[in-house]
Structure formats: structure tokens, C-alpha cells
Motif scaffolding. Structure first.
Motif, PDB file in Angstrom:
ATOM      1  N   TYR A  10      10.086   3.579   7.043  1.00 56.49           N
ATOM      2  CA  TYR A  10       8.934   2.862   6.482  1.00 56.49           C
ATOM      3  C   TYR A  10       7.606   3.315   7.086  1.00 56.49           C
ATOM      4  O   TYR A  10       6.576   3.282   6.425  1.00 56.49           O
ATOM      5  N   CYS A  14       4.952   3.273   4.198  1.00 58.52           N
ATOM      6  CA  CYS A  14       3.948   2.230   3.995  1.00 58.52           C
ATOM      7  C   CYS A  14       3.966   1.290   5.197  1.00 58.52           C
ATOM      8  O   CYS A  14       5.005   0.714   5.524  1.00 58.52           O
ATOM      9  N   ARG A  16       2.523  -1.561   5.567  1.00 60.43           N
ATOM     10  CA  ARG A  16       2.711  -2.965   5.228  1.00 60.43           C
ATOM     11  C   ARG A  16       4.192  -3.280   5.071  1.00 60.43           C
ATOM     12  O   ARG A  16       4.676  -4.308   5.540  1.00 60.43           O
ATOM     13  N   LYS A  17       4.911  -2.375   4.413  1.00 56.26           N
ATOM     14  CA  LYS A  17       6.345  -2.565   4.225  1.00 56.26           C
ATOM     15  C   LYS A  17       7.030  -2.665   5.589  1.00 56.26           C
ATOM     16  O   LYS A  17       7.898  -3.509   5.801  1.00 56.26           O
ATOM     17  N   ARG A 148      -2.449  -2.995   1.748  1.00 60.83           N
ATOM     18  CA  ARG A 148      -1.509  -2.314   0.860  1.00 60.83           C
ATOM     19  C   ARG A 148      -2.058  -0.923   0.526  1.00 60.83           C
ATOM     20  O   ARG A 148      -3.268  -0.704   0.535  1.00 60.83           O
ATOM     21  N   ILE A 149      -1.138  -0.022   0.272  1.00 57.88           N
ATOM     22  CA  ILE A 149      -1.547   1.320  -0.120  1.00 57.88           C
ATOM     23  C   ILE A 149      -1.595   1.340  -1.637  1.00 57.88           C
ATOM     24  O   ILE A 149      -0.809   0.668  -2.284  1.00 57.88           O
ATOM     25  N   LYS A 151      -0.671   3.357  -4.292  1.00 59.43           N
ATOM     26  CA  LYS A 151       0.037   4.575  -4.678  1.00 59.43           C
ATOM     27  C   LYS A 151       0.962   4.289  -5.836  1.00 59.43           C
ATOM     28  O   LYS A 151       1.442   3.178  -6.009  1.00 59.43           O
ATOM     29  N   CYS A 154       4.318   2.500  -5.399  1.00 59.86           N
ATOM     30  CA  CYS A 154       4.427   1.041  -5.236  1.00 59.86           C
ATOM     31  C   CYS A 154       5.242   0.424  -6.382  1.00 59.86           C
ATOM     32  O   CYS A 154       5.938  -0.560  -6.190  1.00 59.86           O
ATOM     33  N   CYS A 157       8.756  -0.098  -5.602  1.00 60.40           N
ATOM     34  CA  CYS A 157       9.045  -0.745  -4.318  1.00 60.40           C
ATOM     35  C   CYS A 157       9.463  -2.192  -4.561  1.00 60.40           C
ATOM     36  O   CYS A 157       8.949  -2.859  -5.457  1.00 60.40           O
ATOM     37  N   CYS A 163       3.073  -7.687  -3.291  1.00 61.58           N
ATOM     38  CA  CYS A 163       1.793  -7.075  -2.938  1.00 61.58           C
ATOM     39  C   CYS A 163       0.751  -7.189  -4.044  1.00 61.58           C
ATOM     40  O   CYS A 163      -0.430  -7.336  -3.769  1.00 61.58           O
TER      41      CYS A 163
END
Lengths: 170, 337
Positions: A10, A14, A16-17, A148-149, A151, A154, A157, A163
């Protein structure tokens, strides 16, 4: 807390993940991708030799370890090779080395792609892995959830709904 | 796909390997042909009839994470069998508790629930205000809007509850205008509901509450720590908080629709000493209507895909979780259609 291989993975995907997972806010139970990965793990290589073992090192689980040839097998259902997969296996190799197994190598298997990827851990790689461990510890200790990214990945995910849900102004 | 199962008939539920076996029993006590429910298709069980079951079944249901909700003869919700928590997250629990314990943080969330409820109430009223058959509701709408404006000025929960009460009273005052030709509201009465409309509201609210409870169970939130309602010893009060937001859209609209389409008529009810209750066939229709409502989908603007009303409840939990974790401020779901 010593990081697990999942967190190393992770870290490269990401932050955050990573933070949510480390704080036990998990979504695997809602994820079809996780269910699919589990199926693949159980059924992809039926003739896989019995000598491969599942081993646990410092809290991380290696699904298939070949103790004779010292090879870590990691299976990915992904249809794309990712840097995070290599990082995860390098972390396994680091753990093996730390626990007294010298010269182990890794092999990532992509049954969907019908491809494999060799992974090794050189002497120069060790400080890099130790750097990951420090960053993970910092992230996990932080009170604040990372941003959060934005991308395209996401979308697939399991945290996507978490998110991205918000109330839009009318 | 897991779906809730509703058991209206009396019978025996048992475990048959990894499947649920339901054997209906008729009024004479004679067993009928059993029905089999594959476990992976069962969401929750709603028990309206008399259910015979043993601990082996509950162990199995607990292991599979399936809740059982019970309703008594008067259709009153009596309680739930909730399986062991399987999504524990210490940080989430601590943050949720902190928000309850700090008065300033608590009222912020509580206000949001009232605001969400009021906005959805207004959405329902505005929809019916456009109907020719319905008497003018503008006065009620204006007065609820005025009450809504005063929500941010509340400084404690009892004060907020007072405003919430006024909003609801004004709202229930509109029910006669919407379905007055068939039913008479005559004020909100509970435990037991005194007339048909009140019986429907109570019953619908309980269905909404159990749906919220089940949704919360599948998140890391603790269902007993709430913000608008006082955490109770016997109630999963966070489900009460959450259902405030959804009741107008899910329950009240369904009631109006079914009455106006004559799917529910005065002959569908019976009055008893214990209050007014729905007859079996009508209860089945109403539960079915509610279930269909939960399955109905809308296009979610932030996520860019279709989601069911049931999933909206889950999304509400996510937003609340993000608020509690300090990720972003909770804003309640507001119907935009």
C-alpha cells in the motif's frame, strides 16, 4: 508496530489506503476484487507442488515458499505488473534475510497475463526497504488520515465509495 | 447478492448443511413442504410470524454474519439477534466516543441529522405541493424552512430536539392534506398507534431503523454511540440517528404512494385493544414495497454510477466515519430529485 507486507504494498499504492488499513478501517468484505483474488489463490495452480509452504514472518504471511530452492512465490490477479508488487516481494526477501535465510529470490506470478517476474534483493536494496519501514511507521503513527490521490486506479479500489462519496451542492 | 428474507408464516428454521431450511407450519400445526434458502443469498431475516429455531441455527447465522429482526403480533419491533461484531477498529471507536463526549462536537453532528431530515421532509412536501389534488402546503413548507434556518443556532441537544419536534409536528400536520380523502391522521400517536396512518408510520419507521442497523453492522461504526438520540441501554441509537435522514424519503413517500394508488385501504387494517394493525396481506404488500424501494437505484452524482437506496445508507455511514476521523465534514444526504 512492525509493518506487514500488505502495508509495504500500500505504501507504493496510496498512503490513505495504508493509513486506513493500519487503523483497521477495512473494506475487503465489500470487495469483489478481494474475493476474486482469494479464488485465484485457491484454484490457479492446482498441480502446485506440496512442498511449498505458507510461512509467517514478523506478522507477514508468505503464501507459497519453496524452502529447497529458497524461492518466494507471490500470485497476483492483476492484469498489470505494478511496482508495488515488486516492493512487497522485496520486503518478503528482506524478512527472510532478517530471519537468517540468505540468498532467497522471488517470483511474481500473473496467471491472467501468463507471465512471471523475477525479484531479488541486493545489498543496496536493504537500506531502501528499511527506509520504507520508517515511512510506514511514521504514516501509521500519524493522527491525520492522508489525503486521497486522484488517480484512475481509485475506481477499482475497495475504498472508492468511502473516499469519493460526498454531498454536492445543488 | 445477499437479500433480506421476510418470514410471514409460522414455521421452523433449521440448518441443513450450509443452507437454511424453512418448514412452514399451518394453523393446524401440520408441516408443509420445506423451502431452502442458500446462505450466500441471505442478507437479514425479518421474522413476523412465529419462528421455531434452535441454537445450532443461531450459531450458524452468527458465523455467517446474518442478523435476525423480530416483530410481535402487533407488528411492533421487539429486538434483533445481532451477530458478533466482525469489523472492529479501535481508532474508529475512540473517535466516535470522543465526538459523543465533547458537547461541541456532538451537537455539530446532531444538527446535521436534523438538517438532513428537514431537507428530505421539504423535498417530500414540495413534491406533493405541486399536485393539483393536494391542498396548498406552502404555509407548512415556509414554517419548516424557517425552523431549519434556526438549527445552526442551537447550542445543546434538548434545544435541537425541540426544533426537530416542531418540524415533525408541522410535517405530520400535512399528512391529512396528502392522503386525507382515505385516511385521517389526527396527530401522531405511538405505542400503540391509534389509527391506520399512525400504524403505517410506526411500522415503516421500524423497517427503516432495522435497515439502518444492518448497514451500520457492516461498517466499523459502533451502533450504540449516537449523537442526536441519547445513547440508550436497549436501543442501537445510532440507527435511530441515521434513520431520521432516510425516513421521509423511504417510508413516508412509500406510504403516500401506496395509499394514493389504493394499494392500501381502510379495509386492510384492524383495530384492536393494542392499537391499529395491518392485516397480513397488506403487511406483506407494504414490506414488499419497502424492499423494492431499497433496491431502487439512482445515479449518484459524486460517484458517477447507479446506487441503490440501501447503498445510500452505507454511503451515509462512510461520510460519518470520515467526519469522525477528521477527513472531511459530514454533510447529510439530501434527495435532489
Amino acid at each position: 508496530m512492525f509493518p506487514t507486507a500488505t502495508l509495504v504494498n500500500y505504501l507504493h499504492l496510496c498512503h490513505r489506503k495504508l493509513w486506513l488499513h493500519a487503523n483497521h478501517i477495512r473494506m475487503e468484505h465489500t470487495s469483489e476484487a478481494v474475493a476474486e483474488g482469494k479464488q485465484l489463490h485457491e484454484h490457479a495452480y492446482p498441480q502446485r507442488t506440496e512442498r511449498y509452504r505458507e510461512i509467517t514472518l514478523d506478522g507477514s504471511v508468505i503464501d507459497f515458499y519453496d524452502p529447497y530452492n529458497k524461492v518466494v512465490h507471490e500470485m497476483k490477479k492483476s492484469d498489470k505488473m505494478e511496482h508495488s508488487h515488486i516492493a512487497q516481494v522485496q520486503f518478503y526477501l528482506y524478512l527472510l534475510q532478517k530471519n537468517g535465510v540468505e540468498g532467497a529470490t522471488g517470483l511474481i506470478e500473473y496467471p491472467k497475463l501468463r507471465q512471471t517476474q523475477q525479484v531479488s534483493l541486493t545489498e543496496e536494496d536493504v537500506p531502501m526497504v528499511e527506509g520504507w519501514i520508517r515511512v510506514i511507521e511514521q504514516l501509521v503513527d500519524s493522527e491525520k488520515c492522508p489525503g486521497r490521490i486522484a488517480k484512475s486506479k481509485c475506481r477499482s479500489c475497495s475504498y472508492f465509495d468511502f473516499c469519493y462519496v460526498e454531498e454536492l451542492p445543488e | 447478492m445477499k437479500q433480506p428474507k421476510y418470514l410471514f408464516n409460522a414455521g421452523r428454521m433449521s440448518r441443513k448443511d450450509n443452507t437454511l431450511k424453512f418448514t412452514p407450519v399451518d394453523e393446524a400445526g401440520v408441516e408443509e413442504q420445506p423451502r431452502y434458502l442458500p446462505i450466500e443469498q441471505v442478507g437479514d431475516l425479518y421474522v413476523f410470524g412465529s419462528l421455531d429455531a434452535n441454537s445450532a441455527l443461531y450459531n450458524f447465522l452468527g458465523q455467517e454474519g446474518i442478523a435476525v429482526h423480530f416483530f410481535n403480533y402487533y407488528e411492533h419491533y421487539t429486538g434483533s439477534f445481532m451477530p458478533r461484531e466482525y469489523l472492529l477498529a479501535g481508532k474508529m471507536q475512540v473517535d466516535q466516543t470522543k465526538h459523543y463526549m465533547t458537547a461541541k462536537k456532538r451537537i455539530e453532528i446532531a444538527r446535521r441529522f436534523v438538517e438532513g431530515a428537514a431537507n428530505n421532509i421539504l423535498r417530500v412536501l414540495k413534491y406533493y405541493n405541486n399536485r393539483d389534488k393536494v391542498k396548498d402546503l406552502t404555509e407548512a413548507i415556509v414554517s419548516i424552512e424557517r425552523l431549519l434556518v434556526s438549527v445552526p443556532t442551537t447550542t445543546d441537544v434538548p434545544m435541537l430536539m425541540g426544533i426537530e419536534g416542531n418540524i415533525r409536528q408541522t410535517y405530520y400536520g400535512c399528512f391529512d392534506a396528502i392522503v386525507g380523502q382515505t385516511f385521517c391522521m389526527d396527530g401522531r400517536s405511538k405505542r400503540p398507534p391509534q389509527n391506520e396512518l399512525n400504524a403505517l408510520i410506526s411500522f415503516g419507521n421500524m423497517l427503516c431503523y432495522t435497515a439502518c442497523l444492518s448497514t451500520i453492522y457492516h461498517t466499523q461504526l459502533n451502533p450504540t454511540i449516537s449523537f442526536l438520540h441519547e445513547p440508550g441501554a436497549r436501543r442501537y441509537s445510532l440507527a435511530l440517528d441515521l434513520s431520521e435522514v432516510f425516513k421521509p424519503i423511504l417510508v413516508d413517500r412509500l406510504i403516500f404512494r401506496m395509499i394514493n394508488k389504493r394499494q392500501l385501504q381502510p379495509s386492510d387494517f384492524r383495530s384492536e385493544v393494542g392499537g391499529c394493525v395491518l392485516k397480513d396481506a397488506a403487511r406483506k404488500r407494504f414490506v414488499q414495497g419497502f424492499d423494492e424501494q431499497l433496491k431502487e437505484t439512482i445515479k449518484h452524482r459524486a460517484l458517477g454510477r447507479s446506487v441503490s437506496y440501501r447503498h445510500l445508507m452505507k454511503l451515509e455511514c462512510y461520510k460519518l466515519q470520515k467526519h469522525l476521523l477528521g477527513v472531511e465534514e459530514y454533510r447529510p444526504f439530501k434527495a435532489w430529485w
